[in-house]
Design a protein around this motif. Structure first.
Motif, PDB file in Angstrom:
ATOM      1  N   ALA A 270      55.206  20.215  11.229  1.00  0.00           N
ATOM      2  CA  ALA A 270      55.726  21.447  10.632  1.00  0.00           C
ATOM      3  C   ALA A 270      54.678  22.550  10.642  1.00  0.00           C
ATOM      4  N   ALA A 271      53.400  22.186  10.495  1.00  0.00           N
ATOM      5  CA  ALA A 271      52.338  23.188  10.468  1.00  0.00           C
ATOM      6  C   ALA A 271      52.049  23.761  11.849  1.00  0.00           C
ATOM      7  N   ASP A 272      52.325  22.985  12.904  1.00  0.00           N
ATOM      8  CA  ASP A 272      52.020  23.445  14.274  1.00  0.00           C
ATOM      9  C   ASP A 272      52.990  22.792  15.246  1.00  0.00           C
ATOM     10  N   PRO A 273      54.260  23.215  15.257  1.00  0.00           N
ATOM     11  CA  PRO A 273      55.268  22.530  16.073  1.00  0.00           C
ATOM     12  C   PRO A 273      55.003  22.584  17.574  1.00  0.00           C
ATOM     13  N   VAL A 274      54.290  23.611  18.042  1.00  0.00           N
ATOM     14  CA  VAL A 274      54.129  23.782  19.486  1.00  0.00           C
ATOM     15  C   VAL A 274      52.996  22.938  20.064  1.00  0.00           C
ATOM     16  N   ARG A 275      52.229  22.285  19.238  1.00  0.00           N
ATOM     17  CA  ARG A 275      51.141  21.444  19.729  1.00  0.00           C
ATOM     18  C   ARG A 275      51.708  20.277  20.528  1.00  0.00           C
ATOM     19  N   ASP A 276      50.917  19.744  21.427  1.00  0.00           N
ATOM     20  CA  ASP A 276      51.336  18.608  22.252  1.00  0.00           C
ATOM     21  C   ASP A 276      51.267  17.337  21.409  1.00  0.00           C
ATOM     22  N   TRP A 277      52.353  17.060  20.693  1.00  0.00           N
ATOM     23  CA  TRP A 277      52.370  15.933  19.765  1.00  0.00           C
ATOM     24  C   TRP A 277      52.874  14.670  20.454  1.00  0.00           C
ATOM     25  N   SER A 278      51.976  13.817  20.867  1.00  0.00           N
ATOM     26  CA  SER A 278      52.364  12.493  21.337  1.00  0.00           C
ATOM     27  C   SER A 278      52.467  11.563  20.132  1.00  0.00           C
ATOM     28  N   VAL A 279      53.113  10.439  20.303  1.00  0.00           N
ATOM     29  CA  VAL A 279      53.213   9.476  19.206  1.00  0.00           C
ATOM     30  C   VAL A 279      51.821   9.013  18.792  1.00  0.00           C
ATOM     31  N   SER A 280      50.947   8.875  19.760  1.00  0.00           N
ATOM     32  CA  SER A 280      49.584   8.432  19.466  1.00  0.00           C
ATOM     33  C   SER A 280      48.824   9.462  18.634  1.00  0.00           C
ATOM     34  N   THR A 281      48.963  10.748  19.001  1.00  0.00           N
ATOM     35  CA  THR A 281      48.278  11.815  18.257  1.00  0.00           C
ATOM     36  C   THR A 281      48.797  11.902  16.829  1.00  0.00           C
ATOM     37  N   LEU A 282      50.109  11.802  16.671  1.00  0.00           N
ATOM     38  CA  LEU A 282      50.680  11.844  15.332  1.00  0.00           C
ATOM     39  C   LEU A 282      50.305  10.611  14.520  1.00  0.00           C
ATOM     40  N   ALA A 283      50.188   9.478  15.188  1.00  0.00           N
ATOM     41  CA  ALA A 283      49.779   8.266  14.484  1.00  0.00           C
ATOM     42  C   ALA A 283      48.379   8.428  13.904  1.00  0.00           C
ATOM     43  N   ASP A 284      47.504   9.107  14.641  1.00  0.00           N
ATOM     44  CA  ASP A 284      46.162   9.387  14.106  1.00  0.00           C
ATOM     45  C   ASP A 284      46.250  10.266  12.861  1.00  0.00           C
ATOM     46  N   ALA A 285      47.114  11.287  12.906  1.00  0.00           N
ATOM     47  CA  ALA A 285      47.275  12.171  11.747  1.00  0.00           C
ATOM     48  C   ALA A 285      47.862  11.435  10.554  1.00  0.00           C
ATOM     49  N   ALA A 286      48.692  10.436  10.832  1.00  0.00           N
ATOM     50  CA  ALA A 286      49.345   9.677   9.764  1.00  0.00           C
ATOM     51  C   ALA A 286      48.532   8.469   9.317  1.00  0.00           C
ATOM     52  N   ALA A 287      47.409   8.229   9.985  1.00  0.00           N
ATOM     53  CA  ALA A 287      46.544   7.097   9.641  1.00  0.00           C
ATOM     54  C   ALA A 287      47.274   5.767   9.766  1.00  0.00           C
ATOM     55  N   THR A 288      47.965   5.614  10.891  1.00  0.00           N
ATOM     56  CA  THR A 288      48.640   4.352  11.164  1.00  0.00           C
ATOM     57  C   THR A 288      48.671   4.152  12.671  1.00  0.00           C
ATOM     58  N   SER A 289      49.246   3.051  13.128  1.00  0.00           N
ATOM     59  CA  SER A 289      49.317   2.782  14.562  1.00  0.00           C
ATOM     60  C   SER A 289      50.549   3.449  15.162  1.00  0.00           C
ATOM     61  N   PRO A 290      50.534   3.759  16.471  1.00  0.00           N
ATOM     62  CA  PRO A 290      51.717   4.365  17.096  1.00  0.00           C
ATOM     63  C   PRO A 290      52.973   3.508  16.924  1.00  0.00           C
ATOM     64  N   ARG A 291      52.826   2.208  17.093  1.00  0.00           N
ATOM     65  CA  ARG A 291      53.999   1.327  16.959  1.00  0.00           C
ATOM     66  C   ARG A 291      54.549   1.362  15.538  1.00  0.00           C
ATOM     67  N   ASN A 292      53.637   1.335  14.552  1.00  0.00           N
ATOM     68  CA  ASN A 292      54.099   1.347  13.170  1.00  0.00           C
ATOM     69  C   ASN A 292      54.719   2.695  12.814  1.00  0.00           C
ATOM     70  N   LEU A 293      54.139   3.793  13.334  1.00  0.00           N
ATOM     71  CA  LEU A 293      54.705   5.104  13.043  1.00  0.00           C
ATOM     72  C   LEU A 293      56.120   5.221  13.596  1.00  0.00           C
ATOM     73  N   SER A 294      56.335   4.728  14.814  1.00  0.00           N
ATOM     74  CA  SER A 294      57.682   4.763  15.397  1.00  0.00           C
ATOM     75  C   SER A 294      58.668   3.992  14.531  1.00  0.00           C
ATOM     76  N   ARG A 295      58.245   2.841  14.057  1.00  0.00           N
ATOM     77  CA  ARG A 295      59.115   2.038  13.198  1.00  0.00           C
ATOM     78  C   ARG A 295      59.409   2.759  11.877  1.00  0.00           C
ATOM     79  N   LEU A 296      58.357   3.335  11.282  1.00  0.00           N
ATOM     80  CA  LEU A 296      58.517   4.015  10.002  1.00  0.00           C
ATOM     81  C   LEU A 296      59.416   5.243  10.124  1.00  0.00           C
ATOM     82  N   PHE A 297      59.285   5.999  11.232  1.00  0.00           N
ATOM     83  CA  PHE A 297      60.127   7.179  11.429  1.00  0.00           C
ATOM     84  C   PHE A 297      61.598   6.789  11.490  1.00  0.00           C
TER      85      PHE A 297
END
Length: 337
Positions: A240-267
């Motif tokens: 929401a703070a920067d929608p145009v950034r190149d947000w991969s699942v891996s990059t967002l997982a770093d921001a969320a302090a979790t693994s990409p696989r776990n973030l996908s499941r949680l979403f």
């Protein structure tokens, strides 16, 4: 912090009426207090004013250190008028006749003080005093469902809308009251300090953002936020703070302090959608704002919304809108004209 970096101060005046509903004050002003901590661009400075320095409240607690009603308000002020309780808990002190005198003083003050440049916000039955002052004449407005008939009597020239959480008409903002005052103030914070700030405040308060009753669909900025999972909220706040950034699942997982696989499941579990779908929703929302609020061509809109090409924008757009981007712009232009 340099002079150029000083936050913009937004003066907020809260009028304290007799038998004030404390939740009408505490909820919305807590939103502003937290908003001050979530961003550096704005500072909401709150002053409590009223006809008396001490006032009783809905739950029997006394409210003190209330400043006098000022002779004038600065441009850009937010004026908040909370509601009153008909039957306060453990009522003591002033009679209803004395309360009526103080309410009359507030009405007279509102009538001579509120002018263009002052944004007026009523919570719950606070709309009744605003109506008596003529502030709602010719405006769309609402109030608590128990007060609708009283408001119609107090403000026959107002356009009263039922079954609404809150209504915004120019510089007049009214709400159904109690917890809807929180919804309205979150809306104000989103407008003034940005969606990311409002979302962070809502998460802190453990509430979720809702739209006004008049809106036919949930805003894409708010969709998928009706949960309290911290990792998902961290990822959503980042998008929401920067929608145009190149947000991969891996990059967002770093921001969320979790693994990409776990973030996908949680979403999927908590937001009801995939990470990619959420990112695309945010980007399509940005694209729609650009289409309806600017004259940029579709290539520039796609680029500024974070899409690699107009074709990618159209593909994502088609998942959420029945009309193509060009038709959407034409429709908005006709509506405005």
């Amino acid at each position: 912090m340099t002079l150029e970096q000083q936050p913009l101060e937004v003066p907020v005046y809260v009028v304290v009426p007799p038998r004030v509903l404390l939740l009408d004050v505490a909820g919305p002003i807590e939103v502003l207090r937290r908003a001050n901590l979530e961003q550096d661009a704005l500072r909401f400075t709150v002053t409590y004013v009223g006809p008396l320095p001490d006032m009783g409240s809905s739950i029997g607690l006394g409210v003190s250190a209330i400043g006098p009603l000022p002779a004038s308000l600065p441009d850009g002020s937010l004026l908040v008028l909370p509601g009153s309780a008909d039957a306060p808990l453990g009522r003591q002190g002033a009679s209803r006749e004395e309360d009526a005198v103080e309410e009359g003083q507030i009405v007279a003050w509102l009538r001579r003080t509120v002018r263009p440049g002052i944004r007026f916000i009523s919570i719950c039955s606070g709309a009744l005093l605003a109506g008596r002052a003529g502030l709602l004449d010719g405006y769309d407005c609402t109030t608590h469902y128990d007060c609708l008939s009283e408001l119609a009597e107090a403000a026959p020239a107002a356009r009263i809308l039922e079954n609404r959480l809150y209504v915004e008409d120019g510089e007049r903002l009214t709400s159904a009251g109690i917890t809807a005052g929180i919804d309205l103030m979150l809306h104000v914070v989103a407008e003034m300090a940005g969606h990311a700030c409002a979302l962070a405040v809502a998460r802190y308060l453990v509430v979720y953002l809702r739209r006004a009753g008049a809106d036919p669909q949930l805003s894409p900025w708010l969709e998928g936020r009706n949960h309290i999972h911290p990792s998902v909220h961290r990822a959503q706040d980042a998008v929401a703070a920067d929608p145009v950034r190149d947000w991969s699942v891996s990059t967002l997982a770093d921001a969320a302090a979790t693994s990409p696989r776990n973030l996908s499941r949680l979403f999927n579990e908590h937001a009801g959608m995939s990470v990619t779908e959420y990112v695309n929703r945010m980007r399509v929302a940005v694209a729609r704002e650009l289409l309806t609020g600017s004259r940029l061509d579709i290539e520039a809109v796609a680029e500024r919304a974070g899409f690699a090409s107009p074709r990618q924008l159209r593909r994502a757009w088609g998942r959420f809108h029945s009309l193509p981007p060009s038709r959407m712009r034409q429709g908005e232009a006709k509506a405005a004209g």
